[in-house]
Design a protein around this motif. Structure first.
Motif, PDB file in Angstrom:
ATOM      1  N   LYS A 224       0.872  -1.358  -0.032  1.00 36.98           N
ATOM      2  CA  LYS A 224       0.096   0.020  -0.037  1.00 36.98           C
ATOM      3  C   LYS A 224       0.917   1.308   0.013  1.00 36.98           C
ATOM      4  N   SER A 225       2.010   1.199   0.608  1.00 40.24           N
ATOM      5  CA  SER A 225       2.968   2.339   0.724  1.00 40.24           C
ATOM      6  C   SER A 225       3.547   2.537  -0.634  1.00 40.24           C
ATOM      7  N   GLU A 226       3.592   1.596  -1.717  1.00 39.31           N
ATOM      8  CA  GLU A 226       4.603   1.929  -2.910  1.00 39.31           C
ATOM      9  C   GLU A 226       3.650   2.422  -4.119  1.00 39.31           C
ATOM     10  N   LEU A 227       4.210   3.291  -4.720  1.00 40.06           N
ATOM     11  CA  LEU A 227       3.777   3.985  -5.882  1.00 40.06           C
ATOM     12  C   LEU A 227       4.165   3.156  -7.055  1.00 40.06           C
ATOM     13  N   GLN A 228       3.191   2.471  -7.628  1.00 39.04           N
ATOM     14  CA  GLN A 228       3.391   1.673  -8.882  1.00 39.04           C
ATOM     15  C   GLN A 228       2.937   2.405 -10.042  1.00 39.04           C
ATOM     16  N   HIS A 229       3.976   2.663 -10.886  1.00 38.70           N
ATOM     17  CA  HIS A 229       3.378   3.330 -12.145  1.00 38.70           C
ATOM     18  C   HIS A 229       4.068   2.722 -13.079  1.00 38.70           C
ATOM     19  N   ALA A 230       5.147   1.950 -13.273  1.00 40.42           N
ATOM     20  CA  ALA A 230       5.439   1.548 -14.373  1.00 40.42           C
ATOM     21  C   ALA A 230       4.783   0.425 -15.321  1.00 40.42           C
ATOM     22  N   GLU A 231       4.865   0.699 -16.369  1.00 39.57           N
ATOM     23  CA  GLU A 231       3.820  -0.342 -17.382  1.00 39.57           C
ATOM     24  C   GLU A 231       5.223  -1.137 -17.938  1.00 39.57           C
ATOM     25  N   PHE A 232       4.807  -2.289 -18.497  1.00 43.44           N
ATOM     26  CA  PHE A 232       5.946  -3.059 -19.180  1.00 43.44           C
ATOM     27  C   PHE A 232       6.662  -2.522 -20.214  1.00 43.44           C
ATOM     28  N   PRO A 233       7.852  -2.395 -20.063  1.00 41.51           N
ATOM     29  CA  PRO A 233       8.399  -1.526 -21.322  1.00 41.51           C
ATOM     30  C   PRO A 233       8.588  -2.587 -22.656  1.00 41.51           C
ATOM     31  N   PHE A 234       7.592  -2.759 -23.398  1.00 39.28           N
ATOM     32  CA  PHE A 234       7.515  -3.539 -24.544  1.00 39.28           C
ATOM     33  C   PHE A 234       8.721  -2.991 -25.549  1.00 39.28           C
ATOM     34  N   ALA A 235       8.599  -1.681 -25.846  1.00 38.50           N
ATOM     35  CA  ALA A 235       9.413  -1.060 -26.931  1.00 38.50           C
ATOM     36  C   ALA A 235      10.860  -1.333 -26.508  1.00 38.50           C
ATOM     37  N   ARG A 236      11.264  -1.166 -25.330  1.00 33.62           N
ATOM     38  CA  ARG A 236      12.688  -1.179 -24.881  1.00 33.62           C
ATOM     39  C   ARG A 236      13.024  -2.934 -25.091  1.00 33.62           C
TER      40      ARG A 236
ATOM     41  N   ALA B  17      11.649  -4.975 -27.507  1.00 32.73           N
ATOM     42  CA  ALA B  17      11.709  -5.198 -28.961  1.00 32.73           C
ATOM     43  C   ALA B  17      12.996  -4.391 -29.293  1.00 32.73           C
ATOM     44  N   ALA B  18      13.601  -3.360 -28.860  1.00 29.76           N
ATOM     45  CA  ALA B  18      14.745  -3.005 -29.297  1.00 29.76           C
ATOM     46  C   ALA B  18      15.985  -3.749 -29.124  1.00 29.76           C
ATOM     47  N   LEU B  19      15.970  -4.544 -27.948  1.00 34.92           N
ATOM     48  CA  LEU B  19      17.029  -5.621 -27.825  1.00 34.92           C
ATOM     49  C   LEU B  19      17.323  -6.584 -29.158  1.00 34.92           C
TER      50      LEU B  19
ATOM     51  N   GLY C 269      18.101 -10.265 -30.533  1.00 38.07           N
ATOM     52  CA  GLY C 269      17.315 -11.546 -30.228  1.00 38.07           C
ATOM     53  C   GLY C 269      18.364 -12.293 -29.149  1.00 38.07           C
ATOM     54  N   ALA C 270      19.442 -12.251 -29.102  1.00 41.78           N
ATOM     55  CA  ALA C 270      20.529 -12.707 -28.104  1.00 41.78           C
ATOM     56  C   ALA C 270      20.518 -12.200 -26.864  1.00 41.78           C
ATOM     57  N   ALA C 271      20.253 -11.024 -26.861  1.00 38.72           N
ATOM     58  CA  ALA C 271      20.445 -10.116 -25.657  1.00 38.72           C
ATOM     59  C   ALA C 271      19.157 -10.368 -25.020  1.00 38.72           C
ATOM     60  N   GLN C 272      17.946 -10.422 -25.862  1.00 38.29           N
ATOM     61  CA  GLN C 272      16.726 -10.732 -25.167  1.00 38.29           C
ATOM     62  C   GLN C 272      16.553 -11.823 -24.075  1.00 38.29           C
ATOM     63  N   LEU C 273      17.329 -12.841 -24.765  1.00 38.29           N
ATOM     64  CA  LEU C 273      17.365 -14.194 -23.953  1.00 38.29           C
ATOM     65  C   LEU C 273      17.995 -14.108 -22.746  1.00 38.29           C
ATOM     66  N   GLU C 274      18.981 -12.982 -22.638  1.00 40.50           N
ATOM     67  CA  GLU C 274      19.565 -12.664 -21.347  1.00 40.50           C
ATOM     68  C   GLU C 274      18.993 -11.926 -20.196  1.00 40.50           C
ATOM     69  N   ILE C 275      17.811 -11.478 -20.653  1.00 46.06           N
ATOM     70  CA  ILE C 275      17.131 -10.575 -19.700  1.00 46.06           C
ATOM     71  C   ILE C 275      16.672 -11.167 -18.437  1.00 46.06           C
TER      72      ILE C 275
END
Lengths: 295, 249
Positions: free
Chosen positions: B122-134, B136-138, B140-146
């Motif tokens: 309840k004390s946390e501010l949650q604004h972040a939406e999942f960063p799909f664009a960020r 997608a910009a990676l 393919g190989a780098a995506q596997l390491e997230i």
């Protein structure tokens, strides 16, 4: 005062006007105050409740800071303790203060920690030369770090120490003289102490350094029955008593510091707090009018 | 008497470590013991009231008197070590699980964990939406390491008891229809509207989110059954709202 008309500029307030009447901001009223923006002169928060930067509390404070002048009232610095000032706590307080630049910052003449253990209470200080040195050292450190003056509030105490060497008002005045701090005068605390400990509240008011008083607190107390009689407890859980209103009328004749309705337990609907604030406004209008009649 | 000695004796009296008051030279309208009792009571009551707010369903389950005993034992065993009380209570659930008096209510510690998780969320501010664009910009190989991330102040809770049913039952006033032998897993996330959102999880969902919490990267997660479906559902529900790259761990 029509606060809403004066706050359309999207800015924060660096001062609280003389004689402005404020209320303590408490969580049951957050939403209502935000949506209705009642015309009170200022709001006081408990600093510790807003330490977390990424929090819903801070989001609320961001919005309220655009509408109301603010005062930050701390309860955790434990300035009267022999423990060193808690640097982490002070850093959190500094971040909060730097972010909002409140008009007033205050703490208590008390201690609340020993040897790293905290008691979540405002414990009594003996009024000795040693205590004075400890308190002033800590207060100076805090004011140096914050780069701001602090107000020190007179406490409620249910006992005295035989080793005390001076009256509370002398201790308060000496802190102010040594540290160039201000005074937050809680009239309810003075009344409660005067009854419990047997001194004259009027004498206290006459002795306190009037020029240093920059804020007044008004609150209610509870009467508790012990084996040998009654004792007044500073609960902040009821309306301001008639005796404290009387002290307010006396003090208002000579002091124009902003005053706050403080209510911490058994928190009532906001309307009750606003009615108390309205009464404070009326009491000071009456004082002003009577002064004009006799001028 | 030196100030250090005075504060030490005063503190010891509050903590029941000493009953000696004479050296404090207390004066006042009543006996020193009565006056100090006011401070002692206020110390325990103020922290107990705070714990009661944080652990409202624990308090409702065991009643005011038992909760006060539990809180007092906790305050003595694990004193407040921070000037701000807002962080106190993180270990109350573990304390309950070890507390002999609480053994007759075996699910109490997990209810405490759920209470605490809701209070923190309840004390946390949650604004972040999942960063799909960020993402997608990676390459393919780098995506596997997230590494995917749960929202800050989200808590996963797997219980050997029907913890969410009990928690809701306490709030709604009835435990009779609950199968006390069942097990439940939940996730508690900050929520902009409700303050905290509590969601029951299937075993598979829980294991998937637990794997994320245990810092398994995308390559590792992708080997799980129903990976695509679990990932998509978790992002949609807001259980995952960010990712970081290998070097950011």
């Amino acid at each position: 005062m029509n606060l809403l008309n004066s706050t359309v500029n999207n800015h924060r307030f660096s001062t609280i006007k003389d004689c402005a009447i404020g209320i303590g901001l408490r969580s049951p009223h957050h939403l209502q105050i935000l949506t209705e923006q009642p015309p009170v002169g200022w709001l006081e928060i408990h600093s510790e409740n807003f330490f977390q930067p990424q929090s819903q509390q801070r989001q609320l404070l961001d919005k309220l800071a655009e509408v109301y002048p603010l005062s930050f009232h701390g309860i955790g610095l434990s300035l009267g303790s022999t423990d060193p000032v808690n640097k982490r706590h002070l850093a959190l307080m500094k971040e909060l203060i730097d972010c909002y630049q409140p008009a007033l910052i205050s703490e208590h003449l008390s201690w609340s920690s020993f040897n790293g253990q905290y008691f979540n209470d405002l414990l009594p200080v003996p009024y000795t030369a040693e205590s004075l040195t400890v308190f002033c050292d800590h207060l100076n450190q805090v004011q140096d770090v914050l780069g701001r003056q602090l107000l020190v509030e007179n406490p409620t105490t249910y006992l005295t120490f035989a080793d005390s060497e001076m009256y509370e008002w002398e201790f308060m005045n000496e802190i102010q003289r040594r540290c160039q701090s201000g005074i937050l005068l809680d009239l309810n605390n003075i009344y409660v102490n005067s009854i419990n400990l047997g001194f004259s509240a009027e004498q206290y008011l006459a002795q306190i350094n009037l020029d240093a008083v920059q804020e007044i607190h008004l609150a209610g107390f509870t009467r508790k029955t012990l084996d040998n009689g009654d004792i007044l407890i500073d609960t902040h859980g009821s309306e301001v008593s008639e005796q404290v209103w009387q002290l307010f009328r006396i003090f208002r004749q000579t002091c124009q510091a902003p005053a706050l309705i403080e209510w911490d337990t058994n928190i009532p609907p906001l309307e009750i707090l606003l009615a108390q604030a309205a009464r404070a406004e009326q009491e000071q209008i009456d004082v002003l009018n009577s002064q004009q009649v006799f001028a | 008497m030196k100030l250090t000695e005075l504060q030490q004796q005063f503190s010891e009296y509050l903590l029941y470590q000493s009953s000696e008051l004479a050296d404090l030279k207390i004066t006042g309208p009543f006996a020193a013991e009565q006056l100090m009792a006011l401070y002692r009571n206020n110390f325990y009551i103020s922290i107990t009231e705070y714990l009661q707010v944080c652990f409202a369903n624990v308090a409702a389950l065991v009643g005011e008197d038992f909760f006060a005993q539990l809180a007092k034992a906790f305050i003595i065993a694990q004193p407040l070590r921070c000037a701000s009380i807002e962080v106190y209570g993180s270990d109350f659930a573990n304390f309950i699980s070890c507390c002999e008096q609480a053994q007759s209510v075996p699910y109490l510690a997990d209810v405490a964990r759920l209470d605490w998780a809701v209070d923190r969320a309840k004390s946390e501010l949650q604004h972040a939406e999942f960063p799909f664009a960020r993402l997608a910009a990676l390459p393919g190989a780098a995506q596997l390491e997230i590494y995917f991330q749960l929202p800050p102040n989200s808590i996963l809770l797997a219980s050997n008891h029907p913890v969410l049913s009990i928690w809701l039952g306490v709030k709604q006033g009835g435990l009779e229809s609950i199968d006390m032998h069942s097990q439940e897993s939940v996730i508690i996330c900050p929520d902009r509207i409700e303050g905290a959102k509590i969601t029951a999880l299937s075993t598979t969902q829980y294991q998937f989110l637990a794997a994320i919490n245990n810092q398994q990267n995308l390559q590792s997660l992708s080997k799980l059954d129903n990976f695509q479906q679990l990932l998509s559902a978790s992002i949609t529900a807001g259980f995952i709202n960010n990712f970081i790259r290998e070097g950011e761990l």
